[in-house]
Design an enzyme around this catalytic site. Sequence first.
Site, PDB file in Angstrom:
ATOM      1  N   ASP A  76       2.959  -2.014 -10.456  1.00 34.08           N
ATOM      2  CA  ASP A  76       2.023  -2.517  -9.437  1.00 34.08           C
ATOM      3  C   ASP A  76       2.330  -3.972  -9.101  1.00 34.08           C
ATOM      4  O   ASP A  76       2.266  -4.833  -9.971  1.00 34.08           O
ATOM      5  CB  ASP A  76       0.610  -2.376 -10.037  1.00 34.08           C
ATOM      6  CG  ASP A  76      -0.496  -2.892  -9.132  1.00 34.08           C
ATOM      7  OD1 ASP A  76      -0.201  -3.339  -8.013  1.00 34.08           O
ATOM      8  OD2 ASP A  76      -1.672  -2.826  -9.558  1.00 34.08           O
TER       9      ASP A  76
ATOM     10  N   HIS B 123      -6.129  -5.633  -9.810  1.00 38.32           N
ATOM     11  CA  HIS B 123      -4.675  -5.628  -9.979  1.00 38.32           C
ATOM     12  C   HIS B 123      -4.207  -6.792 -10.854  1.00 38.32           C
ATOM     13  O   HIS B 123      -4.790  -7.873 -10.849  1.00 38.32           O
ATOM     14  CB  HIS B 123      -3.990  -5.715  -8.610  1.00 38.32           C
ATOM     15  CG  HIS B 123      -4.287  -4.555  -7.726  1.00 38.32           C
ATOM     16  ND1 HIS B 123      -3.586  -3.375  -7.784  1.00 38.32           N
ATOM     17  CD2 HIS B 123      -5.229  -4.379  -6.767  1.00 38.32           C
ATOM     18  CE1 HIS B 123      -4.069  -2.529  -6.893  1.00 38.32           C
ATOM     19  NE2 HIS B 123      -5.082  -3.119  -6.261  1.00 38.32           N
TER      20      HIS B 123
END
Lengths: 556, 556
Positions: free
Chosen positions: A198, A369
């Site tokens: 990610d 995130h």
Amino acid sequence: MKTDKKESKSVKIIPLGGLDKIGMNITAIEYEDTIVVVDCGIAFPEGDMLGIDKVIPDVSYLVKNKEKVKGFVITHGHEDHIGALPYILPQLNVPVYATRLTMGLIEHKLKEANLIRKTRRKVVKQGGYVVLGDMRVEFIKTNHSIAGASALAIYTPAGVILHTGDFKVDYTPLFGEPIDLQRLSIIGKKGVLAVLSDSTNALRPGFTPSETKVAKTFDTLFAEHKKRRIIVATFASNVDRVQQLINTAHKYGRKVILQGRSMETVIEIATDLGYVKIPDKTLISVNDMNRYPDEQLVFITTGSQGEEMAALSRMADGTHRKVRIKPNDTIILSSNPIPGNEKAVSRIINELTEKGATVIFQDTHVSGHACQEELKLIYSLLKPRYAIPVHGEYRHRAAAAGLARELGIPDERVMLIQSGDVLELSEEEGKVTGKVTAREVFVDGLGIGDVGNIVIRDRQNLSENGIIVVTLSLEKGTNNLLAGPDIISRGFVYVRESGELMQELRAVAMEAVKRCEKKNYREWGKIKGEIRDALDEFLWKKIKRKPVIIPIIMEV
Amino acid sequence: MKTDKKESKSVKIIPLGGLDKIGMNITAIEYEDTIVVVDCGIAFPEGDMLGIDKVIPDVSYLVKNKEKVKGFVITHGHEDHIGALPYILPQLNVPVYATRLTMGLIEHKLKEANLIRKTRRKVVKQGGYVVLGDMRVEFIKTNHSIAGASALAIYTPAGVILHTGDFKVDYTPLFGEPIDLQRLSIIGKKGVLAVLSDSTNALRPGFTPSETKVAKTFDTLFAEHKKRRIIVATFASNVDRVQQLINTAHKYGRKVILQGRSMETVIEIATDLGYVKIPDKTLISVNDMNRYPDEQLVFITTGSQGEEMAALSRMADGTHRKVRIKPNDTIILSSNPIPGNEKAVSRIINELTEKGATVIFQDTHVSGHACQEELKLIYSLLKPRYAIPVHGEYRHRAAAAGLARELGIPDERVMLIQSGDVLELSEEEGKVTGKVTAREVFVDGLGIGDVGNIVIRDRQNLSENGIIVVTLSLEKGTNNLLAGPDIISRGFVYVRESGELMQELRAVAMEAVKRCEKKNYREWGKIKGEIRDALDEFLWKKIKRKPVIIPIIMEV
């Protein structure tokens, strides 16, 4: 010394989306006769994709290799990871594997699309695995802005591919366990061929704060705003945050009202599956709100991104059926605007402020995130041979690649690939060896793929300058004018106040028709061209505009 | 005790724009037979104003009171303060007063619009004033992101109105003087009736940093990137920043190339007027760039907001005529994205990163607007009777109003008004006593005001679903079908791949025509309605779309 056998083994990683911008995540992992597909998401349309509702991947490569595809393994239940399943499964009827909440959200979609009976599904526990052809896929607990998020360790004969999914490192999550760093370490120690990681926050230094921080802010705000009605807008899928809001409401003796279709649906699913626990008599219907004083109510609503049709927008612009904003309202926006939504969110804040409400949007959200230090941690635990930053715009992925290099992964093993690339990896070498179709397919209403770039370009032209239709009737077989030219426009000018201009346009069209008569044009294409060019030139000279011009000839 | 005379005097403040969002600043100050107008700006179109190039104010109130209007007094040379002059001056030929650079920028516009000879203009020095009817307007030095910015003290028989213009407090500006706090204090001590204050940053705590901070960053970056070509994108109008870039380039032995039409124009104007001083032989033409190695070049370019046609965009997407981006380039974005431009700026950063360039956008910009502590300072120096926050969205103005109240101005003298409000102020009382027209007028190409909300709504419909035109010919005086119905579409579907759908549409239209025959409809309106409704219903059922449908009947 390495054996010949090991040297010969390689695995293909084929992203069919997700690498050109954020959204539409879908990646095929292929080893000989086994393909496993990680995620199957939609993208939300860009501003210039006029009229498009969703963007889904083109899976023709998978359809062509149908017999190899063993299933979809899903990292978590966000739209950009599950949203395309209802569109793709009819083309590719393979099983779907996911953790419980993720599967609950998928099943809701499949029910709506009438696909639930046709789709094989298997819930996998975190810590558990499934065997798919020559591969084994292990689901590993991570943290993200939705419960049930997993990293996937995909064991292939050519080595282990570790897909992080969307993740952050939350040492103190509100509910459940932190990310399983020990398991990741053990897998790393045994040897990881490649990490797909990610990259969303790879440009941000430091660590993403824990969800606990938001919980503390909520508590402070509820304590400070005791005499006021509280309305909180957040993402429905962030069930932990909604749970925390419910707990805070309960602590402060407030009833909770859920508003917005997705909020009600997701929380119902999450409650059914045990992810959300609502204290008795805490949840009430909006119809019962008048039975309680304002200071005993909390609304938890959709619309934190300024979405036009969402509950908060309707409250803000005064079109909500039940809820009127009052000066005694405290409205908490518990999310940051996703890029592109900044103006819509500002609009709502303005509308709410104009109605006298207090709007709070600071310290009320943390990202889901990983930031730079978290990415470094994960790379350091996994020590992969190859680093493949995914899930991000190019600049994010380039930043993640920079981190991988800083950690000592040599340049030639840090891979910035594109959607459609066939990346072939073995211990010895990693390179792009081919290219498959990886298009964006537009969904508009019920139509899938019937609107493409040409149609979109037409819509852009129409949107900027409108359209002028010129009609005339010609006698069959001749070019004798029977009727017209008549002119109709839409999106061009106020016709009523531009009568003179419309007259001039008719005259210009008439002259063009007469020129065609003189030149004895018979071909309609030529006649239409003459009319179009004449109007085009006239309008550009006169008012510097270029509407779409359609001449229509009827033959009678 | 106050005299009767004083009690009876009141002044009107009438904003004709600038209060519903940022942009289109124009405010009339009216006392008996004198109207002075502060600024005359455009707004940039919102995302949903399809095809609109600029938005200008409706000045019909001023036109109606032409004989009272003594002139425009302009605070500074930004588009949202001067951009509408070329559109408004033909309706209202009154003199324009501004400081030197501001006037230089205005004159450039007037030349382009062929208005320069017709317009009376007077340059006013900071510290100086002009007498306009019953008022006197003093120009006071401030700091902002453009040189020559002024606050205006408007002395009226009813009291002093202090308009801050756009400002910040920069104690250490790069060039020229800091804001004239002493003069503001003296005016404040004598008594100020009302302050109209810039609210842009009223939600931000603290102080806006000095421009000096950016200069230091530039120096550091130039020192660190000695071996690389440097490209800096910034606002052309921030001439001090451009000057500083030129100085830094000179210090590090680099030549400067200006790129982008507005950059070249503005710097030429500023140089002619002495605002920018370029060391000999520092500026070179882009055509000579190959005569110098990369590390001796700096480009200063437009396009920091991701504007599609600007020089930086063209470099980023590879369509610039002269400049190709290389991995050896360092690109500095010296601006923050204006709300709404975030995606465009991201796109450019992605494109530049993909070409291998290093993109730097942190600490390379400071705002030109005052934050909370600066606003408190100005209010404390001026101690106005009334506080009227302007220049901001509602939430910004509401925040500024909050600050004014914190500083002890009572609630009833803190004014959150709307464009078009006639705010009447005297020492005793301030209230909105009327309403004048304050519309947004759309400029599309050369057309002014011929595109309005209905046309825009049509464009929105067209943009989302495209258009279907149905044509048929009827025999004169009857409803006998001679030809058609034929169907043409734009922006609807790929016609070639949707042949079946188009067939179905034709059949639906034909049935509708037949129904009209049976019902013996003669009125074209009815026939058209029948066709439109039939297609509309069919398309919604079949594909959930609502294109614009235009039936056209030709009578032969």
